[in-house]
Scaffold this active site. Structure first.
Site, PDB file in Angstrom:
ATOM      1  N   ASP A 253      -1.862  -4.950  -5.615  1.00 33.43           N
ATOM      2  CA  ASP A 253      -0.538  -4.182  -6.545  1.00 33.43           C
ATOM      3  C   ASP A 253      -0.133  -2.743  -6.449  1.00 33.43           C
ATOM      4  OD1 ASP A 253       2.592  -4.579  -6.770  1.00 33.43           O
ATOM      5  OD2 ASP A 253       1.963  -6.695  -7.149  1.00 33.43           O
TER       6      ASP A 253
HETATM    7  C1  NOJ Z   1       5.252  -4.496  -7.598  1.00 32.11           C
HETATM    8  C2  NOJ Z   1       5.410  -5.133  -6.722  1.00 32.11           C
HETATM    9  O1  NOJ Z   1       4.301  -6.192  -7.348  1.00 32.11           O
HETATM   10  C3  NOJ Z   1       5.287  -5.875  -5.053  1.00 32.11           C
HETATM   11  O2  NOJ Z   1       5.528  -6.651  -5.219  1.00 32.11           O
HETATM   12  C4  NOJ Z   1       5.711  -4.175  -4.744  1.00 32.11           C
HETATM   13  O3  NOJ Z   1       5.439  -4.483  -3.050  1.00 32.11           O
HETATM   14  C5  NOJ Z   1       5.240  -3.384  -4.757  1.00 32.11           C
HETATM   15  N1  NOJ Z   1       5.688  -3.199  -6.248  1.00 32.11           N
HETATM   16  C6  NOJ Z   1       5.638  -1.664  -4.474  1.00 32.11           C
HETATM   17  O4  NOJ Z   1       6.745  -1.817  -4.571  1.00 32.11           O
END
Ligand code: NOJ
Length: 726
Positions: A253
């Site tokens: 993530d």
């Molecule tokens: C954090 C989020 O938890 C995730 O789901 C997302 O894809 C990423 N940010 C990128 O925006």
């Protein structure tokens, strides 16, 4: 990737091509393939630089599970929870396929969805955090993407979404692995999940995604036990890659990775967004090359990383004339020349918005509305934000009708049909006189409702992702009440003794007792998070052109304190175990017709002897069909769809099964039946559906004694009961 069953047939050709390409790459190339270019350094939220020597293009990873984020001309699809409440596998697939089709046309290679979890209400796992700081009943934003807090329903929806997306040649991403059950302190807390709950609950939807050949998995921000999820070799290598035989790649993530060596040796394959949100400090990149040179990370690990990424790209045929990004960027509002990609996907969005609606209460057939002479429409939630549907960044406000929550998984609305817009159109056809109050002020609602025989009152409850706080809610919701005192508004209107119909837009359960006890509240409709076709889907159901067919993908309790679980006992498992009567149980939903159930058939258990345990390498046999159960569903007087649900009770027995939930969802089937028509539902129970996870042997075991089998209209409305096995 796992060497146990590798390569599976489907990806053998992709791996062969990837191996050929890999042979042409230097370690610097390989590390670049695995490292994002840096935050806002390319058009997408995640970008990998092109490697021209092997014809590999700049790779675009883009949010999100509800639509292509930041892109123009897309469809804004209903949230996962509304998709889950359809219990309709064809709509789950259609939504995934439409998301994939739009992503591909925009040049997106990897769509950052679907989402599994949160599965249970907090606190069903233990947190290494200050409990005094903890508010019970927070629910994480990820419910916007996630389909249900039941792992079986979520797992089916994950698999359908992945299959639909990848059929459109876009790589899907199952996220957030694992235990990312809340936004609160997501980057510092630990979800300590015991091994049995991990397997039987939290891992289940990911397993279904892996079985559907998902191309990649995103590891989450939180710790699981002592280690960060993205630095956790037990979870990533031992469980995801070896035990589940996941052959794709694992991406962090965004900035969830903490170390160069630890994360690579734990088994992740890609670092995103590369730097720490624009600080130009790269955890991988040249640091990974150095770690290989100094033997802190094996050369074979770096090769494995690059191979996985290339194989995913080849697996989806993305080397063949894939569209390039034209006319849009995540970081600019200029959209000149961008393609319009939505096609006719509004029909998918409307079908989900409509079929995801759950009719909770309908006294004396108050619904459907039949050309009422007068109708009052009351509440802030009935109308469009006067500043426009996209006025709030990432939808970070609850300013009029709630059709999306706030998070990185949101998309731009091409339009938003608010409830009042669609009701006005219907009222004009019917000659209904409308009175409206578009505020949440009870006195204004009363004035509008005074002249009408029936009042529709709209209330809502929003939530989102923790990087934004809305009205004091830092991602998770602080409580289970409607926002802006919606219950008070409904009560004030109901006090006028009109026929009062309450419509709720919410991401998850609300406590509705103060409304439900009022005699003039004749109907209650949960309309979920419907997105762009909100009003259209709602009018279809309110006026009966479509019979409501959604069922709750979670339990609605009588009091917030009725939730609260531990170990295996989340949602209905907790209510069953503790003999708590919910207000509306998991799987519940009314219709304008009645369905009857008959002809229960339960086959013999196909396994001659109980399993001695299915070791990880034997994963595939877990999915062999062990028994078949079927029944006939017969419709009453109005055409409609019924979701027949199969619940299985595992015996506590000598094979070691004990402490099992009283029953668990293990199948569902939605039938569309004409008046008086009947149809057959057939459930194939796989060995895993009849197993428990034996933590001692680390294997799935089928108990030896009789299983209870119930087919019903909800988890508490069993219609046919029998036993399986001997
Ligand atoms: C954090 C989020 O938890 C995730 O789901 C997302 O894809 C990423 N940010 C990128 O925006």
């Amino acid at each position: 990737m796992s060497s146990l069953l590798f390569p599976i047939l489907l990806t053998a050709a992709a791996y062969a091509k990837a191996k050929t390409a890999l042979a042409k790459l230097t370690n610097t190339n390989k590390a670049a393939l695995a490292t994002g270019m840096g935050w806002e350094k390319g058009p997408c939220v995640g970008n990998i630089a092109a490697i021209t020597a092997i014809g590999f293009p700049e790779l675009c990873l883009q949010d999100g599970p509800l639509g292509v984020r930041y892109a123009p001309g897309v469809t804004a699809f209903p949230a996962g929870i509304t998709t889950g409440s359809t219990w309709d596998t064809s709509l789950m697939y259609a939504r995934g396929n439409a998301l994939g089709t739009e992503s591909k046309a925009l040049g997106v290679h990897v769509q950052l969805g679907p989402v599994a979890g949160p599965l249970g209400k907090i606190p069903q796992v233990e947190y290494e955090m200050h409990l005094s700081d903890w508010k019970l009943n927070r629910i994480g934003w990820k419910e916007l993407g996630s389909f249900s807090n039941d792992p079986y329903l979520a797992g089916v929806a994950m698999a359908q979404t992945v299959t639909g997306m990848q059929a459109a040649s876009v790589q899907a991403c199952a996220k957030h692995f694992i235990g990312n059950e809340q936004e609160h302190d997501r980057s510092s807390m630990s979800s300590n999940i015991d091994d049995r709950a991990l397997h039987e609950l939290y891992l289940w939807p990911f397993t279904e995604a892996v079985k559907a050949n998902v191309s990649f998995v995103m590891c989450s921000y939180n710790k699981v036990g002592p280690a960060w999820a993205c630095e956790n070799g037990t979870l990533i290598t031992n469980i995801l890659k070896n035990e589940l035989d996941f052959q794709g790649w694992v991406v962090s993530d965004w900035a969830a990775q903490h170390t160069t060596v630890g994360s690579s040796n734990a088994g992740i394959d890609m670092s995103m967004p590369g730097d720490n949100f624009g600080d130009n400090k790269f955890v991988w990149g040249v640091a990974l090359v150095s770690a290989v040179s100094s033997n802190q990370v094996a050369q074979s690990r770096l090769d494995d990383i690059a191979l996985c990424i290339l194989a995913g790209w080849y697996f989806l045929g993305q080397e063949n004339s894939y569209p390039t990004i034209t006319g849009w960027s995540s970081w600019s509002t200029a959209t000149s020349g961008a393609p319009s990609v939505s096609g006719t996907h509004n029909t998918v969005a409307q079908a989900i918005a409509r079929d995801g609606i759950v009719l909770l209460k309908n006294s004396n057939n108050a619904l459907p509305l039949k050309k009422p002479a007068s109708l009052a429409v009351v509440g802030y939630d009935a109308v469009l934000n006067p500043q426009g549907a996209n006025a709030c960044v990432d939808r970070d406000c609850d300013n009029r009708t709630l059709a999306k929550g706030w998070d990185s998984g949101t998309a731009q609305f091409p339009h938003l049909i608010a409830p009042l817009d669609a009701i006005k159109a219907q009222a004009s056809t019917d000659g209904t006189v409308l009175a409206t109050s578009t505020s949440d002020t009870p006195s204004a609602g009363d004035s509008a409702a005074a002249s009408a025989a029936t009042a529709l009152v709209f209330i809502n409850a929003d939530l989102g992702e923790g990087y934004i706080t809305v009205e004091g809610n830092a991602g998770d919701c602080n409580n289970l009440d409607s926002w802006h005192n919606g219950n008070d508004l409904a009560a004030a209107v109901a006090a006028l003794n009109k026929k009062t119909i309450v419509v709720i837009h919410s991401v998850g359960p609300l406590i509705l007792e103060s409304i439900l006890t009022l005699p003039s509240v004749v109907a209650v409709v949960w309309a979920g998070i419907p997105s762009q076709e909100s009003g259209n889907g709602l009018v279809d159901v309110l006026y009966g052109s479509t019979n409501p067919s959604g069922k709750l993908p979670f339990t609605i309790a009588k009091a917030a304190a009725d939730y609260g679980t531990s170990g295996l006992f989340i949602d209905y498992r907790h209510f069953d175990k503790n003999s708590i009567v919910p207000r509306y149980e998991f799987g519940f939903g009314l219709s304008y017709t009645m369905f009857s159930y008959s002809n229960l058939f339960i086959s013999a258990l196909r396994a001659a002897t109980p399993s001695a345990g299915i070791a990880p390498g034997g994963l595939k046999s877990l999915y062999d069909v062990a028994a078949t159960v079927s029944a006939t569903i017969t419709n009453g007087t109005v055409e409609g769809k019924e979701v027949a649900q199969l619940y299985v009770s595992l015996p506590s027995d000598s094979a070691g099964a004990s402490g099992n939930p009283i029953k668990q969802l293990r199948g569902f089937s939605k039938l569309d039946l004409k008046p008086g028509g009947s149809g057959k539902v057939v459930f194939e129970l796989r060995r895993k559906d009849l197993s428990f996870w034996d933590t001692g042997n680390k294997s799935w075991i089928v108990p030896t004694e009789k299983f209870g089998v119930v087919i019903g209209a909800s988890c508490r409305d069993g219609r046919l009961t029998g036993t399986l096995g001997s």
